[in-house]
Each structure stands twice: as structure tokens, then as C-alpha cells.
Design a protein around this motif. Structure first.
Motif, PDB file in Angstrom:
ATOM      1  N   ARG A 156      13.954 -19.048  29.092  1.00 33.60           N
ATOM      2  CA  ARG A 156      14.009 -17.667  29.547  1.00 33.60           C
ATOM      3  C   ARG A 156      14.957 -16.931  28.605  1.00 33.60           C
ATOM      4  NH1 ARG A 156      11.779 -16.626  34.767  1.00 33.60           N
ATOM      5  NH2 ARG A 156      10.705 -18.528  35.418  1.00 33.60           N
ATOM      6  N   VAL A 157      14.795 -15.613  28.486  1.00 30.18           N
ATOM      7  CA  VAL A 157      15.604 -14.843  27.552  1.00 30.18           C
ATOM      8  C   VAL A 157      17.090 -15.042  27.811  1.00 30.18           C
ATOM      9  CG1 VAL A 157      16.210 -12.500  26.820  1.00 30.18           C
ATOM     10  CG2 VAL A 157      13.802 -13.134  27.106  1.00 30.18           C
ATOM     11  N   ILE A 158      17.499 -15.065  29.067  1.00 26.77           N
ATOM     12  CA  ILE A 158      18.918 -15.168  29.403  1.00 26.77           C
ATOM     13  C   ILE A 158      19.533 -16.487  28.945  1.00 26.77           C
ATOM     14  CG2 ILE A 158      18.653 -16.210  31.692  1.00 26.77           C
ATOM     15  CD1 ILE A 158      20.861 -14.297  32.662  1.00 26.77           C
ATOM     16  N   ASP A 159      18.728 -17.512  28.718  1.00 23.33           N
ATOM     17  CA  ASP A 159      19.262 -18.817  28.317  1.00 23.33           C
ATOM     18  C   ASP A 159      20.072 -18.734  27.027  1.00 23.33           C
ATOM     19  OD1 ASP A 159      18.122 -20.164  30.476  1.00 23.33           O
ATOM     20  OD2 ASP A 159      16.252 -20.526  29.407  1.00 23.33           O
ATOM     21  N   PHE A 160      19.726 -17.808  26.152  1.00 19.55           N
ATOM     22  CA  PHE A 160      20.416 -17.726  24.867  1.00 19.55           C
ATOM     23  C   PHE A 160      21.835 -17.195  25.044  1.00 19.55           C
ATOM     24  CE2 PHE A 160      16.048 -18.207  23.892  1.00 19.55           C
ATOM     25  CZ  PHE A 160      16.016 -18.898  22.702  1.00 19.55           C
ATOM     26  N   ALA A 161      22.010 -16.160  25.840  1.00 23.05           N
ATOM     27  CA  ALA A 161      23.362 -15.653  26.099  1.00 23.05           C
ATOM     28  C   ALA A 161      24.190 -16.673  26.869  1.00 23.05           C
ATOM     29  CB  ALA A 161      23.290 -14.329  26.862  1.00 23.05           C
ATOM     30  N   SER A 221      42.619 -12.071  30.935  1.00 21.18           N
ATOM     31  CA  SER A 221      43.189 -10.881  30.306  1.00 21.18           C
ATOM     32  C   SER A 221      42.166 -10.126  29.468  1.00 21.18           C
ATOM     33  CB  SER A 221      44.373 -11.272  29.416  1.00 21.18           C
ATOM     34  OG  SER A 221      43.941 -12.093  28.330  1.00 21.18           O
ATOM     35  N   ARG A 222      40.977 -10.725  29.281  1.00 14.70           N
ATOM     36  CA  ARG A 222      39.922 -10.083  28.505  1.00 14.70           C
ATOM     37  C   ARG A 222      38.620 -10.103  29.302  1.00 14.70           C
ATOM     38  NH1 ARG A 222      42.195 -13.522  24.218  1.00 14.70           N
ATOM     39  NH2 ARG A 222      40.657 -15.055  24.888  1.00 14.70           N
ATOM     40  N   VAL A 223      37.759  -9.117  29.025  1.00 11.16           N
ATOM     41  CA  VAL A 223      36.442  -9.041  29.651  1.00 11.16           C
ATOM     42  C   VAL A 223      35.406  -8.908  28.543  1.00 11.16           C
ATOM     43  CG1 VAL A 223      34.929  -7.795  31.236  1.00 11.16           C
ATOM     44  CG2 VAL A 223      37.390  -7.963  31.724  1.00 11.16           C
ATOM     45  N   LEU A 224      34.501  -9.864  28.471  1.00 11.56           N
ATOM     46  CA  LEU A 224      33.423  -9.832  27.486  1.00 11.56           C
ATOM     47  C   LEU A 224      32.154  -9.365  28.179  1.00 11.56           C
ATOM     48  CD1 LEU A 224      32.343 -10.450  24.641  1.00 11.56           C
ATOM     49  CD2 LEU A 224      31.950 -12.800  25.381  1.00 11.56           C
ATOM     50  N   VAL A 225      31.632  -8.222  27.753  1.00 13.80           N
ATOM     51  CA  VAL A 225      30.408  -7.654  28.319  1.00 13.80           C
ATOM     52  C   VAL A 225      29.271  -7.932  27.349  1.00 13.80           C
ATOM     53  CG1 VAL A 225      29.283  -5.565  29.181  1.00 13.80           C
ATOM     54  CG2 VAL A 225      31.768  -5.844  29.446  1.00 13.80           C
ATOM     55  N   ILE A 226      28.230  -8.588  27.828  1.00 13.62           N
ATOM     56  CA  ILE A 226      27.118  -8.950  26.938  1.00 13.62           C
ATOM     57  C   ILE A 226      25.786  -8.597  27.593  1.00 13.62           C
ATOM     58  CG2 ILE A 226      28.324 -10.755  25.688  1.00 13.62           C
ATOM     59  CD1 ILE A 226      27.182 -12.821  27.483  1.00 13.62           C
ATOM     60  N   ASP A 227      24.830  -8.273  26.755  1.00  9.42           N
ATOM     61  CA  ASP A 227      23.475  -7.950  27.179  1.00  9.42           C
ATOM     62  C   ASP A 227      22.687  -9.250  27.337  1.00  9.42           C
ATOM     63  OD1 ASP A 227      20.906  -7.024  27.568  1.00  9.42           O
ATOM     64  OD2 ASP A 227      20.718  -6.077  25.591  1.00  9.42           O
ATOM     65  N   GLY A 228      22.149  -9.472  28.527  1.00  7.06           N
ATOM     66  CA  GLY A 228      21.381 -10.679  28.777  1.00  7.06           C
ATOM     67  C   GLY A 228      19.937 -10.598  28.338  1.00  7.06           C
ATOM     68  N   GLY A 229      19.547  -9.513  27.639  1.00  7.49           N
ATOM     69  CA  GLY A 229      18.150  -9.336  27.258  1.00  7.49           C
ATOM     70  C   GLY A 229      17.885  -9.464  25.774  1.00  7.49           C
ATOM     71  N   ALA A 230      18.801 -10.095  25.015  1.00  6.30           N
ATOM     72  CA  ALA A 230      18.621 -10.247  23.576  1.00  6.30           C
ATOM     73  C   ALA A 230      18.593 -11.727  23.206  1.00  6.30           C
ATOM     74  CB  ALA A 230      19.737  -9.531  22.818  1.00  6.30           C
ATOM     75  N   ILE A 231      17.952 -12.028  22.089  1.00  3.27           N
ATOM     76  CA  ILE A 231      17.822 -13.395  21.590  1.00  3.27           C
ATOM     77  C   ILE A 231      18.695 -13.544  20.343  1.00  3.27           C
ATOM     78  CG2 ILE A 231      16.247 -15.118  20.643  1.00  3.27           C
ATOM     79  CD1 ILE A 231      15.632 -14.540  23.520  1.00  3.27           C
TER      80      ILE A 231
END
Length: 410
Positions: free
Chosen positions: A37-42, A118-128
Motif C-alpha cells: 500500500r502507498v503508506i507502507d513506504f512512509a 522535542s521535535r515533530v516530523l510531519v510527513i505526507d502518507g501519499g508519496a512513494i
């Protein structure tokens, strides 16, 4: 490293360019590459980077995604402070759904505040793509940035889905604009850099922005353009270049946001090249997923013709059986059946598809559990196909549920 970084993985987006494939699932849950699934890569990036506190922000038709997370990603240990947790809109302060990426973060402020990271990583779950987020975090610390934006070099500007980035000689970002607008045309053109949906915030900085920007004060469609761009003159916002030699993943520099059916099709077909641009075979950076307990894929002679089942330069997932048919340059997900005399060429067949005897598919994407009738022909007469199916700009036929798939007789 894991305890100091909280992941907010945005997976609520329908993905308008993939509308034909997201009618029953969110973009992050779309099948990709024969078994993923696409989310597997993130998520694999998080796992291999040692970042194991992941909140998956879900919304649109999330059942398929949540089931996949349960079945394929229940691998972290809560006793060690590790988790992958789906978080639909909690509506703690209002009755509203997520209105955009920043609003999704806003609605889950309490989860950010109570976490010790202390940090927040925001990532798009729709990219490969494959990326070592731990190396991104190290660069963030070394540069003493408050925000670090992952960027990639492109041959020419013009993406309508990502922001264009201008950075000085020290990699400090001095401009963020939408590629193609007037201000973008005036940005330095020595090289072209674009965002890729990966943003690392100091938590204190992110909370300051949540305080500063009240709900509805500004558009909320893109974190880079709507939230980060106004800060580049006052805050140390740094660029992190994708595909560096630092980090533990092979720097193949592959990234695709699957912004259209054609982009999705091309990304899958690229996996069939002799040297694919995306390396799925790096042994220390495997892409995890859920796999059903199906028997091995196999070919058998056709019951009527006696012809051997044949496949050439294709991916066949577990449970697939080619019974006297032929498969060429195609990707078949689990439990696909290709019956006697059927031909599948340059196509992507999702889980459980059955291709009837003598049917012929060319440049098609077929949704899961669809049965193609015997002797149907799809992908040869696009004018006829457009009357029954979705056909992309480049002529890819998408066969979805609820449409007649009788096809034209051979």
C-alpha cells in the motif's frame, strides 16, 4: 532518537488525481507495486530510521487503511513507548473534520503537548520514496533550525502539487512559492528545488504557530505555502536535500506523489525496468506490508487448449494462477486468476481479479475482485472504453466496480 521525535503522518487525503482508485479508500491505502500500500513506504522510512512514535491522521474512507495498519503494522512495542496509532478527527473543540494539514495538526494539539518529544516530523502518507529521517533530524540539529524542509532537485520547475524552494549558500530557505506563479518565475534559477511533503519542526515552534494562527485566518491547503512560507524571513528555516550520500538508504533519489492516474501507472510500470528507479531490493531497507497467507504464484496449462501459462517481465504476487493464459509487462496483485487463452499486457490487476477465457487487456488498471468476462477486449478502442470506464489523458483504462465490463468480443 525515537523518543525525541513524534511523527504526524497525514493520511486523510482522498487524492483527487486518483479519484478512480480512491472511491472506496484513502490515497494512502491505494495498492502499489504488486503487494504494498502507498503508506507502507512512509512507515518503512519511520521504522528503519528508528522513529517509532507515529500518529496516522485519518479521515476519508479510512476503514481499508486502518485494517491494513492493524494487520500489517502491529509490530511496535507499547511497553517501549512505540506505537502506530490511527487518529481520526477527535472534534475536541468543534464538530469539524480536518480542513487541511495545519488544521489536522491543530485538532491534535493535545497529543503533541502531552508527548515528551522535542521535535515533530510531519510527513505526507501519499508519496512513494525511501528516506532516512534520522539523517534529516541530524541535519536539523546541526543547522540549529527551527523548521527543516526536505527538498529534491528537479530538472525544471512546473509541478502543480509541490512548492518551489529558493535557498542560499548555507541551505537556509529564502523563498517558498507555488511553481508556475509570477513570484516563482522571479526566484533564483541556478537550480530547481521542490518540496516533497516532509517537514521537521521544533515542537516549541510548531506550538507557537498553533497559537499565532487562529482557525480560518489563512488558507490551509499546503504546509509549505500557507504556514512555513511566511516564516522564512523571521525564523531559521532550512532545506534538507533529498538523496544525499549521508544516511543508510541507497540514494536513488526517487520520489513520486502519484498525483494522477498516469503518474500512478508510470510509477508501477517503472518497477519492471531492468534497473528500476526505485530500489525495492535493498536488504537493509525492506518495505514492510501485510501479506495474506496465500499459496505461491504458479502457471499451469489451460484445461481446454493445453497451452502453458506464460508470464514475461511481470510481477506476480502470492496466490496468483495463470491457467493457459499469457501475462506480459504487467503487475498482478494477490489471488489473480488468468484463464485459458487470456492475455494481459502492460496492465495492473488488483487483488482477486479474474480474467476470463480468451479475454484481452491492454494498458488497464483493474480494481480488486472484478471478473473480466470471457473474450472481452479492453484497452484497444478508447472511444468505446470511455463510454464505460475512466480513461486517463494518456489512455490508461481504469476498470472500477459498478461498471459494465462486458467488453467488445474478440
Amino acid at each position: 532518537m525515537s523518543a525525541d521525535t513524534l511523527i504526524l503522518l497525514l493520511a486523510y487525503d482522498r487524492g483527487l488525481g486518483l479519484d478512480a482508485l480512491t472511491r472506496q479508500r484513502t490515497k494512502a491505502a491505494v495498492p502499489f507495486g504488486g503487494k504494498y500500500r502507498v503508506i507502507d513506504f512512509a512507515l518503512a522510512n519511520c521504522l528503519h530510521s528508528g522513529l517509532r512514535q507515529v500518529l496516522v491522521l485519518t479521515q476519508y474512507k479510512s476503514h481499508s487503511l486502518q485494517k491494513h495498519l492493524r494487520d500489517g503494522w502491529s509490530i511496535f512495542s507499547p511497553e517501549l513507548g512505540e506505537f502506530i496509532t490511527p487518529v481520526p478527527p477527535q472534534m475536541r473543540e468543534s464538530q469539524d473534520w480536518y480542513a487541511g494539514p495545519f488544521d489536522a495538526i491543530r485538532q491534535n494539539r493535545y497529543l503533541i503537548e502531552r508527548n515528551r518529544a522535542s521535535r515533530v516530523l510531519v510527513i505526507d502518507g501519499g508519496a512513494i520514496y525511501r528516506m532516512d529521517y534520522a539523517e534529516l533530524a541530524r541535519a536539523h540539529e546541526e543547522s540549529q533550525a527551527r523548521i527543516t524542509v526536505a527538498v529534491r532537485a528537479v530538472t525544471a520547475p512546473g509541478s502543480d502539487t509541490q512548492a518551489r524552494v529558493a535557498a542560499d549558500e548555507n541551505e537556509r530557505i529564502i523563498g517558498l512559492t507555488l511553481a508556475g506563479d509570477e513570484s516563482s518565475a522571479q526566484m533564483p534559477a541556478a537550480e530547481h528545488l521542490e518540496t516533497m511533503g516532509v517537514y521537521l519542526f521544533d515542537k516549541a515552534c510548531l506550538l507557537e504557530q498553533l497559537d499565532r494562527i487562529e482557525r480560518g485566518m489563512r488558507p490551509d491547503q499546503d504546509l509549505a505555502l500557507d504556514i512555513i512560507a511566511p516564516l522564512v524571513q523571521t525564523e531559521p528555516v532550512m532545506a534538507y536535500r533529498f538523496g544525499q550520500t549521508r544516511g543508510r538508504v541507497t540514494p536513488d533519489r526517487y520520489w513520486c506523489d502519484l498525483a494522477s492516474i498516469d503518474a500512478y501507472y508510470q510509477a508501477n510500470m517503472a518497477l519492471l525496468r531492468a534497473e528500476p528507479p526505485l530500489d525495492l531490493y535493498q536488504s537493509d531497507w525492506t518495505i514492510l506490508t501485510y501479506q495474506g497467507q496465500y499459496p505461491p504464484a504458479r502457471t499451469v496449462p489451460g484445461a481446454t487448449s493445453g497451452n502453458e501459462g506464460v508470464f514475461v517481465n511481470s510481477m506476480l504476487a502470492a496466490g496468483t494462477v495463470i491457467r493457459g493464459g499469457g501475462v506480459n509487462h504487467s503487475i498482478l496483485f494477490p489471488r489473480v486468476q488468468v484463464r485459458d487463452g487470456a492475455i494481459v499486457e502492460a496492465s495492473i490487476l488488483f487483488d482477486g481479479v479474474v480474467v476470463g477465457e480468451g479475454a484481452h487487456l491492454n494498458r488497464c488498471i483493474v480494481e480488486k475482485d472484478i471478473e473480466i468476462p470471457p473474450h472481452a477486449r479492453i484497452g484497444f478502442d478508447l472511444k468505446r472504453d470511455r463510454e464505460r470506464f475512466m480513461v486517463s489523458e494518456e489512455g490508461i483504462v481504469v476498470v472500477t466496480k459498478g461498471r459494465s465490463v462486458s467488453g467488445d468480443p474478440a
